[in-house]
Design a protein around this motif. Structure first.
Motif, PDB file in Angstrom:
ATOM      1  N   TRP A 239       0.851  -1.190   0.000  1.00  0.00           N
ATOM      2  CA  TRP A 239       0.000   0.000   0.000  1.00  0.00           C
ATOM      3  C   TRP A 239       0.882   1.234   0.000  1.00  0.00           C
ATOM      4  CZ3 TRP A 239       0.102   3.863   3.682  1.00  0.00           C
ATOM      5  CH2 TRP A 239      -0.865   4.877   3.520  1.00  0.00           C
ATOM      6  N   ARG A 240       0.480   2.276  -0.757  1.00  0.00           N
ATOM      7  CA  ARG A 240       1.189   3.558  -0.754  1.00  0.00           C
ATOM      8  C   ARG A 240       0.178   4.686  -0.560  1.00  0.00           C
ATOM      9  NH1 ARG A 240       3.766   2.260  -6.552  1.00  0.00           N
ATOM     10  NH2 ARG A 240       5.276   0.659  -5.968  1.00  0.00           N
ATOM     11  N   SER A 241       0.569   5.715   0.211  1.00  0.00           N
ATOM     12  CA  SER A 241      -0.280   6.902   0.336  1.00  0.00           C
ATOM     13  C   SER A 241      -0.296   7.633  -1.006  1.00  0.00           C
ATOM     14  CB  SER A 241       0.270   7.829   1.424  1.00  0.00           C
ATOM     15  OG  SER A 241       1.472   8.440   0.981  1.00  0.00           O
ATOM     16  N   ALA A 273      -3.002   0.997  -8.402  1.00  0.00           N
ATOM     17  CA  ALA A 273      -3.583  -0.043  -7.559  1.00  0.00           C
ATOM     18  C   ALA A 273      -2.904  -0.074  -6.196  1.00  0.00           C
ATOM     19  CB  ALA A 273      -3.453  -1.403  -8.243  1.00  0.00           C
ATOM     20  N   HIS A 274      -1.667   0.426  -6.117  1.00  0.00           N
ATOM     21  CA  HIS A 274      -0.980   0.457  -4.822  1.00  0.00           C
ATOM     22  C   HIS A 274      -1.716   1.369  -3.843  1.00  0.00           C
ATOM     23  CE1 HIS A 274       2.676  -1.917  -5.584  1.00  0.00           C
ATOM     24  NE2 HIS A 274       2.650  -1.428  -6.823  1.00  0.00           N
ATOM     25  N   VAL A 275      -2.205   2.511  -4.321  1.00  0.00           N
ATOM     26  CA  VAL A 275      -2.896   3.462  -3.445  1.00  0.00           C
ATOM     27  C   VAL A 275      -4.221   2.865  -2.951  1.00  0.00           C
ATOM     28  CG1 VAL A 275      -3.905   5.780  -3.321  1.00  0.00           C
ATOM     29  CG2 VAL A 275      -1.763   5.424  -4.561  1.00  0.00           C
ATOM     30  N   VAL A 280       0.813  -5.557  -4.812  1.00  0.00           N
ATOM     31  CA  VAL A 280       2.094  -5.690  -4.118  1.00  0.00           C
ATOM     32  C   VAL A 280       3.196  -5.876  -5.156  1.00  0.00           C
ATOM     33  CG1 VAL A 280       1.310  -6.659  -1.923  1.00  0.00           C
ATOM     34  CG2 VAL A 280       1.731  -8.176  -3.860  1.00  0.00           C
ATOM     35  N   ASP A 281       4.373  -5.342  -4.829  1.00  0.00           N
ATOM     36  CA  ASP A 281       5.574  -5.628  -5.601  1.00  0.00           C
ATOM     37  C   ASP A 281       6.382  -6.621  -4.778  1.00  0.00           C
ATOM     38  OD1 ASP A 281       4.661  -3.754  -7.352  1.00  0.00           O
ATOM     39  OD2 ASP A 281       6.059  -2.181  -6.726  1.00  0.00           O
ATOM     40  N   VAL A 282       6.846  -7.692  -5.427  1.00  0.00           N
ATOM     41  CA  VAL A 282       7.554  -8.742  -4.688  1.00  0.00           C
ATOM     42  C   VAL A 282       8.992  -8.865  -5.176  1.00  0.00           C
ATOM     43  CG1 VAL A 282       5.434 -10.025  -4.272  1.00  0.00           C
ATOM     44  CG2 VAL A 282       6.842 -10.582  -6.267  1.00  0.00           C
ATOM     45  N   ASN A 306       5.629  -5.566 -18.337  1.00  0.00           N
ATOM     46  CA  ASN A 306       6.946  -4.960 -18.098  1.00  0.00           C
ATOM     47  C   ASN A 306       7.292  -4.861 -16.617  1.00  0.00           C
ATOM     48  OD1 ASN A 306       5.107  -2.940 -17.464  1.00  0.00           O
ATOM     49  ND2 ASN A 306       6.432  -1.281 -18.176  1.00  0.00           N
ATOM     50  N   GLU A 307       6.418  -5.380 -15.730  1.00  0.00           N
ATOM     51  CA  GLU A 307       6.718  -5.347 -14.294  1.00  0.00           C
ATOM     52  C   GLU A 307       6.536  -6.747 -13.714  1.00  0.00           C
ATOM     53  OE1 GLU A 307       4.700  -2.274 -12.144  1.00  0.00           O
ATOM     54  OE2 GLU A 307       5.377  -0.692 -13.498  1.00  0.00           O
ATOM     55  N   VAL A 308       7.606  -7.539 -13.777  1.00  0.00           N
ATOM     56  CA  VAL A 308       7.510  -8.940 -13.339  1.00  0.00           C
ATOM     57  C   VAL A 308       7.353  -9.048 -11.823  1.00  0.00           C
ATOM     58  CG1 VAL A 308       8.730  -9.934 -15.301  1.00  0.00           C
ATOM     59  CG2 VAL A 308      10.035  -9.117 -13.338  1.00  0.00           C
ATOM     60  N   TRP A 309       7.465  -7.921 -11.123  1.00  0.00           N
ATOM     61  CA  TRP A 309       7.373  -7.921  -9.665  1.00  0.00           C
ATOM     62  C   TRP A 309       5.981  -7.517  -9.160  1.00  0.00           C
ATOM     63  CZ3 TRP A 309      10.520  -4.898 -12.726  1.00  0.00           C
ATOM     64  CH2 TRP A 309      10.046  -3.601 -12.974  1.00  0.00           C
ATOM     65  N   HIS A 310       5.123  -7.026 -10.033  1.00  0.00           N
ATOM     66  CA  HIS A 310       3.863  -6.400  -9.611  1.00  0.00           C
ATOM     67  C   HIS A 310       2.696  -7.399  -9.710  1.00  0.00           C
ATOM     68  CE1 HIS A 310       1.077  -2.802  -9.412  1.00  0.00           C
ATOM     69  NE2 HIS A 310       0.291  -3.673 -10.005  1.00  0.00           N
ATOM     70  N   TYR A 311       2.083  -7.678  -8.560  1.00  0.00           N
ATOM     71  CA  TYR A 311       0.994  -8.662  -8.508  1.00  0.00           C
ATOM     72  C   TYR A 311      -0.280  -8.067  -7.928  1.00  0.00           C
ATOM     73  CZ  TYR A 311       3.693 -12.544 -10.176  1.00  0.00           C
ATOM     74  OH  TYR A 311       4.405 -13.377 -10.988  1.00  0.00           O
TER      75      TYR A 311
HETATM   76 ZN   LIG Z   1       3.687  -2.296  -8.393  1.00  0.00          ZN
END
Ligand SMILES: [Zn+2]
Length: 331
Positions: A239-241, A273-275, A280-282, A306-311
């Motif tokens: 989560w991000r503000s 989606a983080h906000v 989550v980024d793993v 392009n973001e293999v870490w973002h789920y």
């Molecule tokens: Zn992300």
């Protein structure tokens, strides 16, 4: 000689000093370039700006080496420039936040060659003028070479000693935040993490506790299964503000020179989606690959190619993940 020393000290500070001011400068240049708005400028990227900067940085080094050394051709000054660049890269291995790169040495050497060529042309022109005046002064090449050697040693010593004092991002981890968002310093309350720090999915930090609870549980369940396979799954961002997301977006706009280009990697607070607590980024890499294989068992899918870490929680547990969008911008 004073000019030579000043140039070499500046090179030492720029290449071995704290990365922060250099990054700020690069952002400022990219922002200025972006503000010009010419169509071809949209494709200017960080790597290209850095390559040009690395060439320009060593033009004065080549020029001064060629002027100060006894006139025995371009080989020695070019060798000196390349040698200085290699020393800098070697010293950078000891500076946190600095990454030595052979491409830098190549760019620096190109800059040195340009500087040597420039002064060679000027020298030919001035020699013609001198011949016309019939007033060529005697030279003392030995003394000049000694001064160049002293200047080089001074510059490298200055660079190295300042490098030793630099608190890099790793050194300041856990201390004062370095990113600003909406005029206030970002903290854990924004879901912010110091550079290089990661969370266990079971931690109680706001980056995790403010996630959608179903997503959080899914990541924890996936993490347990990954552990059983010998993989440690960490959360690098959750989560991000809105302030944090805005700061990330502003940084990306600076880096990629336009809001449109930035959206390939980072969305603004209204879209991210983080906000919403829905992403989550793993990490590290083996955990990303583990999750790409097993994530759908927990409803977790990679949503951007392009973001293999973002789920995100995209399907029911055991469902089939839809093909990811090309990028956040292509959603
Ligand atoms: Zn992300």
């Amino acid at each position: 000689m004073l000019v030579a020393v000043a140039v070499l000290v500046a090179v030492g500070c720029l290449t071995l000093g704290p990365p922060g001011p250099v990054a700020d400068g690069r952002r400022a240049v990219l922002a200025a370039v972006g503000a010009l708005g010419a169509p071809w400028l949209g494709t200017v990227h960080r790597a290209q700006v850095e390559a040009v900067a690395n060439v320009l940085l060593f033009v004065p080094v080549g020029a001064l080496a060629n002027l100060a050394l006894p006139r025995r051709g371009p080989v020695l000054p070019v060798f000196l420039g390349a040698g200085t660049s290699m020393l800098v890269e070697l010293a950078q291995t000891a500076v946190p936040g600095r990454v030595p790169d052979l491409a830098d040495v190549a760019a620096n050497t190109v800059g040195t060659v340009l500087g040597v060529a420039l002064t060679a042309v000027l020298r030919v022109l001035s020699r013609r003028a001198a011949v016309r005046r019939r007033a060529v002064r005697p030279r003392r090449p030995g003394a000049r070479a000694a001064l160049v050697a002293v200047a080089l040693v001074l510059a490298v010593a200055t660079g190295c000693s300042s490098a030793g004092r630099v608190p890099g991002p790793a050194g300041s981890a856990g201390a004062a935040p370095t990113t600003r968002g909406g005029g206030h310093d970002l903290t854990a309350e924004d879901g912010w993490l110091p550079d290089g720090e990661v969370l266990s999915p079971f931690d109680e930090a706001p980056a995790l506790t403010r996630l959608d609870s179903t997503l959080r549980t899914a990541v924890q369940d996936a993490s347990r299964a990954a552990s059983a396979d010998g993989i440690t799954l960490s959360v690098t961002s959750g989560w991000r503000s809105a302030a944090y997301q805005q700061a990330l977006f502003d940084d990306a706009v600076g880096e990629y020179s336009s809001a449109e280009a930035a959206r390939t990697w980072v969305l603004g607070p209204e879209e991210s989606a983080h906000v919403r607590g829905a992403a989550v980024d793993v990490g590290p890499t083996d955990a990303m690959y583990w999750l790409s294989w097993h994530g759908s068992d927990y409803g977790l899918c990679q949503t951007y190619a392009n973001e293999v870490w973002h789920y995100e929680l995209t399907v029911e547990r055991g469902g089939e993940c839809p093909p990811p969008a090309a990028s956040p911008a292509g959603r």
